[in-house]
Design an enzyme around this catalytic site. Structure first.
Site: not given
Length: 410
Positions: A199, A176-177, A142, A81
């Site tokens: 990351d 993850e975000e 990212d 994501d």
């Protein structure tokens, strides 16, 4: 390898995989599953084995060992994501060859310029190939830079069997975000002893300390009355919310803190006279200070309840992840190997606390110690985001060298 890496990254970046905190599904958005399926196809084409994707878009695959040594299984992870802070739809990556060190016009029509005055670190990338946005979206480095780097490293190892390595597992995770990346991750099925998230940011970043993190949502209920007859009757919830925010230390916010300093961050606010909501994230490296910050929020809520009524001030607060250092320190050799890999490649390791979190923050507490390495991205989460292809190639080489060193040291 350069063209292959660029092609992969651009193809991933063009897919809209922005996560959505308001969704209760996993993945929170359908684009993440689309990217997951694309990666499954590519992993199979590369010849990796045990390639799977589950209903929640968790992708796993294996590069089998090519050595007779007993080598710990290691993993490399990145997330599917992109951030919620700025739109990730219709991303149009732009490639700047042999960057000249000056300002970059991202969008002439809208007068969006990536300027050296605003971002002086740009000068460090003179001569590099950069990938930028078109000034209307984020880029998605990212963490699509990390995905592209892992995929390219696996392709390189497949093509170079003379590089001996143990069993390698790769995984790509959703959401993850919004702090949910590892929530449904099956550590046992992954089967790695140690892992690395790819990351991070600029070259050399090697991170095994993260924030302790919590989220808080506070709802304020008021009474709305026509303003012409409101005297003594109206209770304006938005004004109560503003008064609440002013009770927090003004200097303990992201725009005033750095290094190991923690903060309270107001991420959103909405409201009317009738009802208002504030959303915060709470961050600190030190566990005791972290607990004190949460206690401070709770204490102010209790004070406002006593003033405005228990039923009119509501708090939802939950922990999101913890400082991974506690779980990585006992196996510090995995950091040392990454450190050595960078030095072997002429890269100066930069060990910093990450002022955020990665999937590794949660995975480390789930039994999979997982430090974080750089990707080559800068200015994440906004229209000025960019990535250096030169640094991305170095990240690929670091992944390969980590795998080689684990086999060599076995």
């Amino acid at each position: 390898m350069k063209d292959e890496l660029i092609k992969r990254f651009v193809s991933y970046a063009q897919m809209d995989t922005q996560s959505n905190e308001e969704s209760d599904t996993c993945p929170s958005t359908p684009g993440q599953m689309e990217l997951a399926r694309k990666l499954v196809d590519e992993l199979q084409q590369l010849g990796l084995t045990e390639v799977t994707v589950d209903e929640h878009a968790y992708v796993m695959a294996t590069l089998p060992a090519n050595t007779d040594k007993e080598v710990p299984t290691i993993g490399f992870l990145a997330h599917l994501d992109t951030a919620t802070d700025f739109t990730g739809a219709n991303v149009k990556p732009q490639i700047v060859e042999n960057y000249d060190g000056g300002d970059i016009v991202l969008n002439k029509e809208l007068n969006v310029v990536l300027s050296v005055d605003s971002f002086p670190e740009l000068t460090e990338y003179k001569g590099h190939t950069l990938i930028t946005t078109d000034g209307t979206t984020l880029l998605g480095a990212d963490n699509k830079a990390g995905i592209a780097e892992i995929m390219t490293a696996m392709a390189y190892l497949v093509a170079h069997p003379e590089i001996k390595h143990g069993k390698i597992r790769v995984a790509f995770t959703p959401d993850e975000e919004i702090g949910r990346g590892p929530h449904k991750f099956d550590v046992a099925a992954f089967g790695a002893s140690y892992a690395y998230t790819v990351d991070g940011g600029p070259i050399g970043e090697l991170v095994y300390e993260s924030f302790n993190a919590a989220a808080a949502k506070i709802t304020f209920k008021g009474v709305n009355v026509h303003p012409g007859t409101a005297k003594g009757k109206m209770v304006h919830s938005s004004k109560i919310a503003m008064a609440f925010h002013l009770r927090l230390p003004a200097g303990e916010a992201p725009e005033f803190t750095e290094g190991y300093e923690g903060f309270y961050h107001l991420t959103s606010m909405q409201g009317t006279a009738e009802q208002s909501k504030l959303a915060y994230i709470i961050r600190d490296f030190d566990r005791a200070s972290f607990e004190n910050r949460k206690a401070n929020i709770s204490a102010i809520v209790e004070e406002f309840k006593s003033t405005y009524g228990v039923e009119n001030v509501l708090l939802e607060m939950n922990d999101q992840y913890y400082n991974m250092r506690e779980k990585v320190e006992p196996v510090r050799h995995i950091v040392d190997i990454a450190h050595e890999a960078m030095e072997n490649l002429g890269i100066t390791p930069v060990i910093l606390p990450v002022r955020g979190g990665t999937d590794g923050s949660q995975l480390s507490y789930m039994g999979l110690p997982t430090p974080n390495i750089f990707t080559g991205g800068e200015n994440f989460h906004g229209k000025f985001e960019y990535a250096s292809v030169d640094v991305m190639l170095k990240a690929v080489n670091v992944i390969v060298e980590i795998a080689r060193l684990f086999e060599q040291k076995a």
